[in-house]
Scaffold this motif. Structure first.
Motif, PDB file in Angstrom:
ATOM      1  N   GLY A  10      46.088  29.493  48.807  1.00 40.24           N
ATOM      2  CA  GLY A  10      45.560  30.217  49.953  1.00 40.24           C
ATOM      3  C   GLY A  10      44.186  30.757  49.599  1.00 40.24           C
ATOM      4  N   GLU A  11      43.705  31.737  50.330  1.00 37.20           N
ATOM      5  CA  GLU A  11      42.347  32.248  50.106  1.00 37.20           C
ATOM      6  C   GLU A  11      42.145  32.715  48.670  1.00 37.20           C
ATOM      7  OE1 GLU A  11      39.228  35.151  52.398  1.00 37.20           O
ATOM      8  OE2 GLU A  11      41.238  35.948  52.052  1.00 37.20           O
ATOM      9  N   ALA A  12      43.028  33.609  48.190  1.00 40.99           N
ATOM     10  CA  ALA A  12      42.860  34.151  46.841  1.00 40.99           C
ATOM     11  C   ALA A  12      43.059  33.070  45.791  1.00 40.99           C
ATOM     12  CB  ALA A  12      43.831  35.307  46.616  1.00 40.99           C
ATOM     13  N   GLY A  13      44.043  32.214  45.971  1.00 44.30           N
ATOM     14  CA  GLY A  13      44.305  31.161  45.003  1.00 44.30           C
ATOM     15  C   GLY A  13      43.136  30.212  44.858  1.00 44.30           C
ATOM     16  N   ARG A  14      42.536  29.814  45.990  1.00 49.75           N
ATOM     17  CA  ARG A  14      41.373  28.919  45.937  1.00 49.75           C
ATOM     18  C   ARG A  14      40.196  29.581  45.230  1.00 49.75           C
ATOM     19  NH1 ARG A  14      42.820  27.928  51.271  1.00 49.75           N
ATOM     20  NH2 ARG A  14      41.024  29.078  52.073  1.00 49.75           N
ATOM     21  N   ILE A  15      40.004  30.881  45.500  1.00 49.02           N
ATOM     22  CA  ILE A  15      38.886  31.590  44.864  1.00 49.02           C
ATOM     23  C   ILE A  15      39.087  31.649  43.356  1.00 49.02           C
ATOM     24  CG2 ILE A  15      37.782  33.846  44.606  1.00 49.02           C
ATOM     25  CD1 ILE A  15      38.272  34.266  47.630  1.00 49.02           C
ATOM     26  N   TYR A  16      40.277  32.018  42.916  1.00 45.68           N
ATOM     27  CA  TYR A  16      40.535  32.078  41.475  1.00 45.68           C
ATOM     28  C   TYR A  16      40.414  30.703  40.838  1.00 45.68           C
ATOM     29  CZ  TYR A  16      41.767  36.953  40.743  1.00 45.68           C
ATOM     30  OH  TYR A  16      41.703  38.317  40.605  1.00 45.68           O
ATOM     31  N   ALA A  17      40.974  29.686  41.500  1.00 50.64           N
ATOM     32  CA  ALA A  17      40.904  28.340  40.939  1.00 50.64           C
ATOM     33  C   ALA A  17      39.460  27.888  40.776  1.00 50.64           C
ATOM     34  CB  ALA A  17      41.676  27.372  41.837  1.00 50.64           C
ATOM     35  N   ASN A  87      50.975  38.433  42.736  1.00 52.97           N
ATOM     36  CA  ASN A  87      51.377  38.770  44.094  1.00 52.97           C
ATOM     37  C   ASN A  87      51.630  40.265  44.222  1.00 52.97           C
ATOM     38  OD1 ASN A  87      51.687  35.918  45.052  1.00 52.97           O
ATOM     39  ND2 ASN A  87      53.193  35.900  43.393  1.00 52.97           N
ATOM     40  N   THR A  88      51.313  40.820  45.377  1.00 52.64           N
ATOM     41  CA  THR A  88      51.622  42.225  45.639  1.00 52.64           C
ATOM     42  C   THR A  88      53.098  42.319  45.993  1.00 52.64           C
ATOM     43  OG1 THR A  88      49.390  42.713  46.418  1.00 52.64           O
ATOM     44  CG2 THR A  88      51.134  44.230  47.079  1.00 52.64           C
ATOM     45  N   VAL A 111      50.735  41.457  37.192  1.00 53.34           N
ATOM     46  CA  VAL A 111      49.311  41.707  37.384  1.00 53.34           C
ATOM     47  C   VAL A 111      49.048  42.274  38.778  1.00 53.34           C
ATOM     48  CG1 VAL A 111      46.990  40.729  37.329  1.00 53.34           C
ATOM     49  CG2 VAL A 111      48.760  39.806  35.821  1.00 53.34           C
ATOM     50  N   ALA A 112      48.443  43.451  38.834  1.00 52.34           N
ATOM     51  CA  ALA A 112      48.078  44.082  40.092  1.00 52.34           C
ATOM     52  C   ALA A 112      46.608  43.809  40.370  1.00 52.34           C
ATOM     53  CB  ALA A 112      48.329  45.586  40.021  1.00 52.34           C
ATOM     54  N   VAL A 113      46.322  43.304  41.565  1.00 51.83           N
ATOM     55  CA  VAL A 113      44.947  43.053  41.997  1.00 51.83           C
ATOM     56  C   VAL A 113      44.473  44.296  42.742  1.00 51.83           C
ATOM     57  CG1 VAL A 113      43.436  41.520  43.304  1.00 51.83           C
ATOM     58  CG2 VAL A 113      45.494  40.606  42.205  1.00 51.83           C
ATOM     59  N   LEU A 114      43.430  44.936  42.236  1.00 54.58           N
ATOM     60  CA  LEU A 114      43.075  46.273  42.696  1.00 54.58           C
ATOM     61  C   LEU A 114      41.981  46.339  43.760  1.00 54.58           C
ATOM     62  CD1 LEU A 114      43.239  48.156  39.274  1.00 54.58           C
ATOM     63  CD2 LEU A 114      45.023  47.906  41.017  1.00 54.58           C
ATOM     64  N   ALA A 115      41.579  45.191  44.285  1.00 59.23           N
ATOM     65  CA  ALA A 115      40.574  45.169  45.352  1.00 59.23           C
ATOM     66  C   ALA A 115      40.658  43.820  46.045  1.00 59.23           C
ATOM     67  CB  ALA A 115      39.171  45.398  44.780  1.00 59.23           C
ATOM     68  N   PRO A 116      40.082  43.691  47.242  1.00 52.26           N
ATOM     69  CA  PRO A 116      40.100  42.403  47.921  1.00 52.26           C
ATOM     70  C   PRO A 116      39.384  41.328  47.092  1.00 52.26           C
ATOM     71  CG  PRO A 116      39.515  44.152  49.451  1.00 52.26           C
ATOM     72  CD  PRO A 116      39.489  44.762  48.084  1.00 52.26           C
ATOM     73  N   VAL A 117      40.048  40.200  46.860  1.00 52.21           N
ATOM     74  CA  VAL A 117      39.514  39.139  46.009  1.00 52.21           C
ATOM     75  C   VAL A 117      38.203  38.533  46.543  1.00 52.21           C
ATOM     76  CG1 VAL A 117      40.001  36.857  45.016  1.00 52.21           C
ATOM     77  CG2 VAL A 117      41.772  38.638  45.025  1.00 52.21           C
ATOM     78  N   PRO A 118      38.028  38.350  47.870  1.00 53.99           N
ATOM     79  CA  PRO A 118      36.785  37.730  48.335  1.00 53.99           C
ATOM     80  C   PRO A 118      35.515  38.474  47.941  1.00 53.99           C
ATOM     81  CG  PRO A 118      38.445  37.640  50.061  1.00 53.99           C
ATOM     82  CD  PRO A 118      39.007  38.511  48.966  1.00 53.99           C
ATOM     83  N   ARG A 119      35.614  39.761  47.648  1.00 52.60           N
ATOM     84  CA  ARG A 119      34.403  40.528  47.300  1.00 52.60           C
ATOM     85  C   ARG A 119      33.775  40.034  46.005  1.00 52.60           C
ATOM     86  NH1 ARG A 119      36.349  46.788  47.861  1.00 52.60           N
ATOM     87  NH2 ARG A 119      36.860  46.807  50.093  1.00 52.60           N
ATOM     88  N   THR A 124      37.322  40.415  40.168  1.00 54.55           N
ATOM     89  CA  THR A 124      38.027  41.532  40.789  1.00 54.55           C
ATOM     90  C   THR A 124      38.819  42.278  39.725  1.00 54.55           C
ATOM     91  OG1 THR A 124      38.227  40.306  42.853  1.00 54.55           O
ATOM     92  CG2 THR A 124      39.737  42.146  42.543  1.00 54.55           C
ATOM     93  N   ALA A 125      38.822  43.604  39.779  1.00 56.62           N
ATOM     94  CA  ALA A 125      39.530  44.410  38.787  1.00 56.62           C
ATOM     95  C   ALA A 125      41.034  44.153  38.857  1.00 56.62           C
ATOM     96  CB  ALA A 125      39.247  45.889  39.016  1.00 56.62           C
ATOM     97  N   LEU A 126      41.648  43.966  37.681  1.00 55.33           N
ATOM     98  CA  LEU A 126      43.080  43.720  37.568  1.00 55.33           C
ATOM     99  C   LEU A 126      43.717  44.724  36.615  1.00 55.33           C
ATOM    100  CD1 LEU A 126      43.051  39.825  37.087  1.00 55.33           C
ATOM    101  CD2 LEU A 126      43.250  41.093  39.240  1.00 55.33           C
TER     102      LEU A 126
END
Length: 255
Positions: A10-17, A87-88, A111-119, A124-126
């Motif tokens: 999805g959006e976050a997965g594509r960005i990280y990949a 995942n949250t 792992v907690a993602v602490l801000a919106p990934v697209p930024r 992104t802070a983890l």
């Protein structure tokens, strides 16, 4: 070359990949429902194809699918791999995933993602906890991924993320109620200025004032929020946050 499997594109997965691939990792992605259509992402047809060669498995499939996907993936993970669930989800879910990972002899990172990934993408802070937290931080360090590893085992990072969500999502609800009421009253610009002014000063002092002042002046503030809720009713706008505020303030009268 470090191999990273990204489960969920999805959006976050594509960005990280994409970002991890650009940082020099060999990235394999899996998602049965989404086609990434990105030349930098090697999308494979099965979970096993993604995780068998992986040093790190990143799950971004959503909380509802997290356990089912973990059950599919973990039996195929190499014994020295780290399974990182980004995942949250609830602390209980993260503990369940950690138990599944332990049964497969795989280190687990909550792992907690602490801000919106697209930024900021992969920067992104983890925050990470669990048996694989330190190793997770070490593996993604070449991509300048900021990770704070904390003690407490799986579920500790998720708990902190949800505490932060109480603040952030509660604040969002308050802002929505303010904007709705101000629009109905024709006072959007004035109220926005009031909000900005309060949040632009000493925020630590503001928090102390709100918390301590509510305890000292609970009775008076109960009446104030009742009047505010009544005014929103006149405007024909929701007063859900005001109703919750009244409940909290009234509870302080019993302390």
């Amino acid at each position: 070359m470090t191999v990273i499997a990204v489960l969920g594109l999805g959006e976050a997965g594509r960005i990280y990949a994409r970002d991890l691939r650009e940082a020099g990792f060999h990235v394999r992605g899996f998602d049965p429902y989404v086609r990434a259509d990105d030349e930098q992402i090697e999308q494979v047809p099965a979970v096993a194809d993604a995780v068998v060669p992986a040093d790190l498995v990143i799950s971004l499939v959503g909380a509802r699918a997290a356990e089912a996907v973990a059950r599919q993936a973990l039996p195929h993970c190499p014994p020295d791999a780290v399974y990182a669930d980004l995942n949250t989800g609830s602390p209980a879910l993260k503990r369940t995933l950690a138990e599944l990972a332990a049964a497969a002899d795989v280190a687990f990172a909550d792992v907690a993602v602490l801000a919106p990934v697209p930024r900021k993408g992969a920067r992104t802070a983890l925050m990470a906890s669990g048996t694989g937290a330190e190793r997770f931080a070490e593996l993604v360090r070449p991509a300048a991924v900021p990770v704070e590893a904390i003690p407490g085992g799986a579920g500790a990072a998720a708990a902190r993320k949800l505490l932060r969500s109480v603040f952030m999502k509660g604040l969002a609800a308050l802002m929505l109620e303010c904007e709705s009421a101000a629009a109905a009253a024709g006072e959007q610009e004035w109220l926005r200025g009031q909000m900005v002014g309060e949040l632009s000063g000493d925020v630590g002092e503001l928090i102390d004032r709100l918390v301590d002042g509510s305890r000292v002046h609970a009775a008076r503030r109960v009446h104030e929020v009742e009047d505010a809720a009544g005014y929103l009713a006149e405007l024909g706008r929701p007063a859900w946050v005001m109703e919750a505020s009244r409940t909290w303030l009234a509870s302080l009268l019993d302390d």
